[in-house]
Design a protein around this motif. Structure first.
Motif, PDB file in Angstrom:
ATOM      1  N   ASP A  87       0.821  -1.206   0.000  1.00  0.00           N
ATOM      2  CA  ASP A  87       0.000   0.000   0.000  1.00  0.00           C
ATOM      3  C   ASP A  87       0.855   1.257   0.000  1.00  0.00           C
ATOM      4  O   ASP A  87       0.392   2.333  -0.383  1.00  0.00           O
ATOM      5  N   LEU A  88       2.106   1.108   0.437  1.00  0.00           N
ATOM      6  CA  LEU A  88       3.022   2.239   0.487  1.00  0.00           C
ATOM      7  C   LEU A  88       4.453   1.715   0.473  1.00  0.00           C
ATOM      8  O   LEU A  88       4.767   0.727   1.143  1.00  0.00           O
ATOM      9  N   VAL A  89       5.309   2.386  -0.290  1.00  0.00           N
ATOM     10  CA  VAL A  89       6.745   2.121  -0.240  1.00  0.00           C
ATOM     11  C   VAL A  89       7.433   3.381   0.271  1.00  0.00           C
ATOM     12  O   VAL A  89       7.235   4.473  -0.269  1.00  0.00           O
ATOM     13  N   ILE A  90       8.200   3.220   1.333  1.00  0.00           N
ATOM     14  CA  ILE A  90       9.041   4.306   1.836  1.00  0.00           C
ATOM     15  C   ILE A  90      10.411   4.139   1.188  1.00  0.00           C
ATOM     16  O   ILE A  90      11.060   3.106   1.364  1.00  0.00           O
ATOM     17  N   VAL A  91      10.839   5.117   0.422  1.00  0.00           N
ATOM     18  CA  VAL A  91      12.135   5.060  -0.258  1.00  0.00           C
ATOM     19  C   VAL A  91      13.126   5.893   0.545  1.00  0.00           C
ATOM     20  O   VAL A  91      13.016   7.123   0.595  1.00  0.00           O
ATOM     21  N   GLU A  92      14.074   5.224   1.166  1.00  0.00           N
ATOM     22  CA  GLU A  92      15.085   5.874   2.005  1.00  0.00           C
ATOM     23  C   GLU A  92      16.455   5.451   1.495  1.00  0.00           C
ATOM     24  O   GLU A  92      17.027   4.458   1.940  1.00  0.00           O
ATOM     25  N   LEU A  93      16.947   6.158   0.512  1.00  0.00           N
ATOM     26  CA  LEU A  93      18.234   5.836  -0.115  1.00  0.00           C
ATOM     27  C   LEU A  93      18.969   7.126  -0.454  1.00  0.00           C
ATOM     28  O   LEU A  93      18.344   8.162  -0.675  1.00  0.00           O
ATOM     29  N   GLY A  94      20.276   7.033  -0.525  1.00  0.00           N
ATOM     30  CA  GLY A  94      21.084   8.180  -0.927  1.00  0.00           C
ATOM     31  C   GLY A  94      22.182   8.525   0.050  1.00  0.00           C
ATOM     32  O   GLY A  94      23.167   9.177  -0.323  1.00  0.00           O
ATOM     33  N   ALA A  95      22.046   8.077   1.307  1.00  0.00           N
ATOM     34  CA  ALA A  95      23.063   8.419   2.302  1.00  0.00           C
ATOM     35  C   ALA A  95      24.428   7.867   1.925  1.00  0.00           C
ATOM     36  O   ALA A  95      25.449   8.555   2.074  1.00  0.00           O
ATOM     37  N   ASN A  96      24.464   6.637   1.426  1.00  0.00           N
ATOM     38  CA  ASN A  96      25.761   6.046   1.083  1.00  0.00           C
ATOM     39  C   ASN A  96      26.363   6.649  -0.180  1.00  0.00           C
ATOM     40  O   ASN A  96      27.582   6.742  -0.307  1.00  0.00           O
ATOM     41  N   ASP A  97      25.520   7.077  -1.107  1.00  0.00           N
ATOM     42  CA  ASP A  97      26.028   7.819  -2.265  1.00  0.00           C
ATOM     43  C   ASP A  97      26.744   9.076  -1.777  1.00  0.00           C
ATOM     44  O   ASP A  97      27.851   9.406  -2.226  1.00  0.00           O
ATOM     45  N   MET A  98      26.092   9.783  -0.854  1.00  0.00           N
ATOM     46  CA  MET A  98      26.648  11.030  -0.347  1.00  0.00           C
ATOM     47  C   MET A  98      27.925  10.787   0.448  1.00  0.00           C
ATOM     48  O   MET A  98      28.943  11.470   0.248  1.00  0.00           O
ATOM     49  N   LEU A  99      27.923   9.797   1.330  1.00  0.00           N
ATOM     50  CA  LEU A  99      29.102   9.520   2.149  1.00  0.00           C
ATOM     51  C   LEU A  99      30.301   9.105   1.312  1.00  0.00           C
ATOM     52  O   LEU A  99      31.449   9.333   1.700  1.00  0.00           O
ATOM     53  N   ARG A 100      30.039   8.508   0.160  1.00  0.00           N
ATOM     54  CA  ARG A 100      31.121   8.104  -0.732  1.00  0.00           C
ATOM     55  C   ARG A 100      31.480   9.190  -1.743  1.00  0.00           C
ATOM     56  O   ARG A 100      32.378   9.002  -2.569  1.00  0.00           O
TER      57      ARG A 100
END
Length: 206
Positions: A87-100
């Motif tokens: 019913d819902l997808v929470i998309v929590e991505l990008g922190a590792n792109d930024m840290l690298r």
């Protein structure tokens, strides 16, 4: 489903309607790195929703270390593994792109593809944004931080601007690694995110 036996006749009673299914697709912040399962993000969110009268099931789709590219690569098999349309997808991505220090345009392209696929399937989305560390320089910060509101606008998705809001930079709420929230920090994250989750669930898909 409960099955009653009346003589030789089997009568199947209808199962009680299940509550909403939420899938959190993310990295170590979603996975609950360094914490017992009961203290992790998805479990705390599920309990908070149920305490608020929403009988939701929150499935953990977090893998520590995942970049946006890796999250995109496992999106389809992750959805298949749910065995039901969320019913819902929470998309929590990008922190590792930024840290690298990976190029923001790469993160944006990967997130765009994730959101496009969820949009194609008419699945509601809540984007949990991330913010770049100031030591990466003003140009990087500006480009990276702009990813999430731009994509939320493009896909008409609900945006929670910063997943670590209220926790980042507060040593009492962070584990010894200086990066991941402790159990108290997760409680704060869940408390602040909860209204956005409930609002996202209330939005009917196109």
């Amino acid at each position: 489903m409960v099955v009653f036996c009346l003589g030789a006749l089997l009568v199947a009673a209808p199962a009680q309607a299940a509550g909403p299914l939420i899938w959190a697709l993310g990295d170590s912040l979603t996975a609950g790195y360094g914490l017992p399962p009961a203290d992790g993000f998805t479990r705390q969110l599920e309990l908070a929703l149920r305490q608020a009268g929403v009988p939701a099931t929150v499935r953990n789709g977090g893998i520590s270390g995942d970049t946006t590219r890796q999250g995109r690569a496992r999106l389809l098999w992750g959805l298949r593994g749910l065995e039901a349309k969320p019913d819902l997808v929470i998309v929590e991505l990008g922190a590792n792109d930024m840290l690298r220090g990976l190029p923001p345009e790469q993160a944006r392209a990967n997130l765009d593809l994730i959101l496009a696929e969820l949009d194609r399937r008419h699945i509601r989305v809540l984007i949990a944004g991330m913010r770049a560390s100031p030591n990466l320089g003003p140009d990087y910060v500006r480009e990276f931080d702009a990813i999430y509101p731009a994509l939320a606008q493009k896909y008409r998705a609900r945006l929670y601007p910063f997943f670590l809001d209220g926790v980042a930079g507060k040593r009492a709420l962070i584990q010894a690694d200086g990066l991941h929230p402790n159990a108290q920090g997760v409680r704060i994250i869940v408390g602040r995110l909860l209204p956005s989750v409930r609002q996202a669930l209330a939005i009917r898909p196109k």
